[in-house]
Design a protein around this motif. Sequence first.
Motif, PDB file in Angstrom:
ATOM      1  N   LYS A   1       0.841  -1.188   0.000  1.00 62.68           N
ATOM      2  CA  LYS A   1       0.000   0.000   0.000  1.00 62.68           C
ATOM      3  C   LYS A   1       0.877   1.237   0.000  1.00 62.68           C
ATOM      4  CE  LYS A   1      -3.909  -2.260   0.338  1.00 62.68           C
ATOM      5  NZ  LYS A   1      -3.341  -3.599   0.231  1.00 62.68           N
ATOM      6  N   ASP A   2       0.374   2.288  -0.576  1.00 61.01           N
ATOM      7  CA  ASP A   2       1.070   3.565  -0.582  1.00 61.01           C
ATOM      8  C   ASP A   2       0.017   4.648  -0.478  1.00 61.01           C
ATOM      9  OD1 ASP A   2       3.084   5.491  -0.781  1.00 61.01           O
ATOM     10  OD2 ASP A   2       4.202   4.245  -2.187  1.00 61.01           O
ATOM     11  N   PHE A   3       0.468   5.893  -0.456  1.00 55.12           N
ATOM     12  CA  PHE A   3      -0.455   7.008  -0.303  1.00 55.12           C
ATOM     13  C   PHE A   3      -0.230   8.053  -1.388  1.00 55.12           C
ATOM     14  CE2 PHE A   3       0.437   5.405   3.995  1.00 55.12           C
ATOM     15  CZ  PHE A   3      -0.842   5.082   4.426  1.00 55.12           C
ATOM     16  N   VAL A   4      -1.314   8.680  -1.808  1.00 53.58           N
ATOM     17  CA  VAL A   4      -1.256   9.926  -2.564  1.00 53.58           C
ATOM     18  C   VAL A   4      -1.957  10.942  -1.688  1.00 53.58           C
ATOM     19  CG1 VAL A   4      -2.102  11.172  -4.579  1.00 53.58           C
ATOM     20  CG2 VAL A   4      -1.209   8.873  -4.847  1.00 53.58           C
ATOM     21  N   PHE A   5      -1.313  12.089  -1.459  1.00 53.15           N
ATOM     22  CA  PHE A   5      -1.937  13.061  -0.558  1.00 53.15           C
ATOM     23  C   PHE A   5      -1.715  14.469  -1.070  1.00 53.15           C
ATOM     24  CE2 PHE A   5       2.238  11.839   0.995  1.00 53.15           C
ATOM     25  CZ  PHE A   5       2.882  13.049   1.188  1.00 53.15           C
TER      26      PHE A   5
ATOM     27  N   HIS B   1      -4.125  18.883  -4.844  1.00 55.10           N
ATOM     28  CA  HIS B   1      -3.950  18.787  -6.293  1.00 55.10           C
ATOM     29  C   HIS B   1      -3.593  17.363  -6.728  1.00 55.10           C
ATOM     30  CE1 HIS B   1      -4.445  23.059  -6.775  1.00 55.10           C
ATOM     31  NE2 HIS B   1      -3.507  23.291  -5.865  1.00 55.10           N
ATOM     32  N   ALA B   2      -2.630  16.745  -6.022  1.00 54.80           N
ATOM     33  CA  ALA B   2      -2.222  15.392  -6.388  1.00 54.80           C
ATOM     34  C   ALA B   2      -3.374  14.402  -6.205  1.00 54.80           C
ATOM     35  CB  ALA B   2      -1.021  14.966  -5.552  1.00 54.80           C
ATOM     36  N   GLY B   3      -4.124  14.552  -5.111  1.00 52.09           N
ATOM     37  CA  GLY B   3      -5.228  13.638  -4.837  1.00 52.09           C
ATOM     38  C   GLY B   3      -6.358  13.761  -5.844  1.00 52.09           C
ATOM     39  N   LEU B   4      -6.778  14.984  -6.132  1.00 52.41           N
ATOM     40  CA  LEU B   4      -7.865  15.178  -7.098  1.00 52.41           C
ATOM     41  C   LEU B   4      -7.452  14.733  -8.489  1.00 52.41           C
ATOM     42  CD1 LEU B   4      -9.287  18.660  -5.996  1.00 52.41           C
ATOM     43  CD2 LEU B   4     -10.333  16.405  -5.657  1.00 52.41           C
TER      44      LEU B   4
ATOM     45  N   ALA C   1       4.820  11.306  -5.716  1.00 52.34           N
ATOM     46  CA  ALA C   1       3.506  11.647  -6.279  1.00 52.34           C
ATOM     47  C   ALA C   1       3.080  13.043  -5.854  1.00 52.34           C
ATOM     48  CB  ALA C   1       2.469  10.617  -5.843  1.00 52.34           C
ATOM     49  N   LYS C   2       3.272  13.353  -4.585  1.00 53.53           N
ATOM     50  CA  LYS C   2       2.887  14.671  -4.064  1.00 53.53           C
ATOM     51  C   LYS C   2       3.675  15.766  -4.763  1.00 53.53           C
ATOM     52  CE  LYS C   2       1.663  17.873  -0.976  1.00 53.53           C
ATOM     53  NZ  LYS C   2       0.316  18.443  -0.877  1.00 53.53           N
ATOM     54  N   THR C   3       4.991  15.580  -4.872  1.00 59.79           N
ATOM     55  CA  THR C   3       5.843  16.604  -5.475  1.00 59.79           C
ATOM     56  C   THR C   3       5.562  16.770  -6.959  1.00 59.79           C
ATOM     57  OG1 THR C   3       7.544  15.957  -3.870  1.00 59.79           O
ATOM     58  CG2 THR C   3       8.227  17.416  -5.646  1.00 59.79           C
ATOM     59  N   SER C   4       5.192  15.671  -7.604  1.00 59.57           N
ATOM     60  CA  SER C   4       4.948  15.731  -9.055  1.00 59.57           C
ATOM     61  C   SER C   4       3.626  16.400  -9.389  1.00 59.57           C
ATOM     62  CB  SER C   4       4.959  14.320  -9.652  1.00 59.57           C
ATOM     63  OG  SER C   4       3.735  13.635  -9.413  1.00 59.57           O
ATOM     64  N   THR C   5       2.776  16.640  -8.394  1.00 52.77           N
ATOM     65  CA  THR C   5       1.442  17.247  -8.564  1.00 52.77           C
ATOM     66  C   THR C   5       0.643  16.577  -9.682  1.00 52.77           C
ATOM     67  OG1 THR C   5       2.253  18.991 -10.065  1.00 52.77           O
ATOM     68  CG2 THR C   5       2.224  19.499  -7.705  1.00 52.77           C
ATOM     69  N   GLY C   6       0.699  15.243  -9.716  1.00 50.95           N
ATOM     70  CA  GLY C   6      -0.116  14.500 -10.670  1.00 50.95           C
ATOM     71  C   GLY C   6       0.621  14.006 -11.895  1.00 50.95           C
ATOM     72  N   ALA C   7       1.816  14.518 -12.154  1.00 54.20           N
ATOM     73  CA  ALA C   7       2.567  14.109 -13.355  1.00 54.20           C
ATOM     74  C   ALA C   7       2.926  12.638 -13.314  1.00 54.20           C
ATOM     75  CB  ALA C   7       3.830  14.953 -13.500  1.00 54.20           C
ATOM     76  N   ILE C   8       2.999  12.047 -12.123  1.00 50.01           N
ATOM     77  CA  ILE C   8       3.327  10.640 -11.977  1.00 50.01           C
ATOM     78  C   ILE C   8       2.333   9.744 -12.722  1.00 50.01           C
ATOM     79  CG2 ILE C   8       1.988  10.259  -9.863  1.00 50.01           C
ATOM     80  CD1 ILE C   8       4.323   8.588  -8.810  1.00 50.01           C
ATOM     81  N   ASP C   9       1.132  10.260 -12.951  1.00 47.28           N
ATOM     82  CA  ASP C   9       0.093   9.494 -13.640  1.00 47.28           C
ATOM     83  C   ASP C   9       0.168   9.636 -15.152  1.00 47.28           C
ATOM     84  OD1 ASP C   9      -1.054   8.757 -11.140  1.00 47.28           O
ATOM     85  OD2 ASP C   9      -1.980  10.733 -11.042  1.00 47.28           O
ATOM     86  N   HIS C  10       1.016  10.513 -15.649  1.00 45.21           N
ATOM     87  CA  HIS C  10       1.029  10.801 -17.088  1.00 45.21           C
ATOM     88  C   HIS C  10       2.350  10.491 -17.776  1.00 45.21           C
ATOM     89  CE1 HIS C  10      -2.786  12.771 -16.365  1.00 45.21           C
ATOM     90  NE2 HIS C  10      -2.227  13.553 -15.458  1.00 45.21           N
ATOM     91  N   VAL C  11       3.422  10.347 -17.009  1.00 48.08           N
ATOM     92  CA  VAL C  11       4.727  10.043 -17.591  1.00 48.08           C
ATOM     93  C   VAL C  11       5.102   8.605 -17.234  1.00 48.08           C
ATOM     94  CG1 VAL C  11       7.167  10.679 -17.703  1.00 48.08           C
ATOM     95  CG2 VAL C  11       5.431  12.446 -17.323  1.00 48.08           C
ATOM     96  N   PRO C  12       5.211   7.702 -18.213  1.00 49.40           N
ATOM     97  CA  PRO C  12       5.588   6.312 -17.911  1.00 49.40           C
ATOM     98  C   PRO C  12       6.981   6.251 -17.289  1.00 49.40           C
ATOM     99  CG  PRO C  12       4.779   6.514 -20.168  1.00 49.40           C
ATOM    100  CD  PRO C  12       4.974   7.911 -19.649  1.00 49.40           C
TER     101      PRO C  12
END
Length: 251
Positions: free
Chosen positions: A6-10, A13-16, A145-156
């Motif tokens: 398990k991990d967290f996104v918090f 901006h990152a969460g939404l 994930a937090k620092t990337s502000t969502g970019a982690i979901d878009h860059v493989p």
Amino acid sequence: MNSNEKDFVFGKHAGLDFLKTQNADRINKIFLQENLQASLTNEVYTLAKKKKIIVQLVPKSKLDRLVAGANHQGLVLTIASFEYAALDELLDQFERQEREPFLLMLDSIEDPHNLGSILRTADATGVDAVIIPKRHATGLTSVVAKTSTGAIDHVPVARVNNLVQTSQMLKKRGYWLFGTDMTGTDYRKWNSNGRTVLVIGNEGKGISRLLKEQMDQMLTLPMVGQVQSLNASVATGVLLYQMLNSRNPLQ
């Protein structure tokens, strides 16, 4: 990573952003702080209802414990650990696209904040994929994930066993490798067109010797001040925007 971890996104901006992507099916639960502003609470509940995800209202102290006191802004998602892309599959996919791919290879970046910032800039500049080693480097974590502000979901992000062997494989597939060093070609002369890999070294040691031997060219950021070094994420940002300028020159 083990799929049962398990991990967290918090963070707001990152969460939404995570809730709005296809990765939302990896969310196990949403923890929302009590008595937050109505706009955030309503948005979280609306998204959670669409995705059929449980939302639990909790006091701020519980969220503080979950993320070890990090700035969660009242929103924490518990998720299955972040997944990595398969490099071979990515390369095959890039063969079918019209434009030449641009890859970013990170040699043992240890600070998750640096990795998160780099992913954010990579997304902004159109990097096709990021390659990191499995050992002696930070992986994809909630801090990233937090620092990337969502970019982690878009860059493989592909994680490999050996960067030297991966570099050799990439060269056989027609990629040119560019590293960074104190002595090299001024980055402003860099032509990043074609199949290109930019290699960024460790925060303190730079690019390892064996990996440096695989480079086709070394790039240098000129510095006129007294401090002759830049943070890894800052240096990466400068070079990525030079790449963007080289591939998309102003008319």
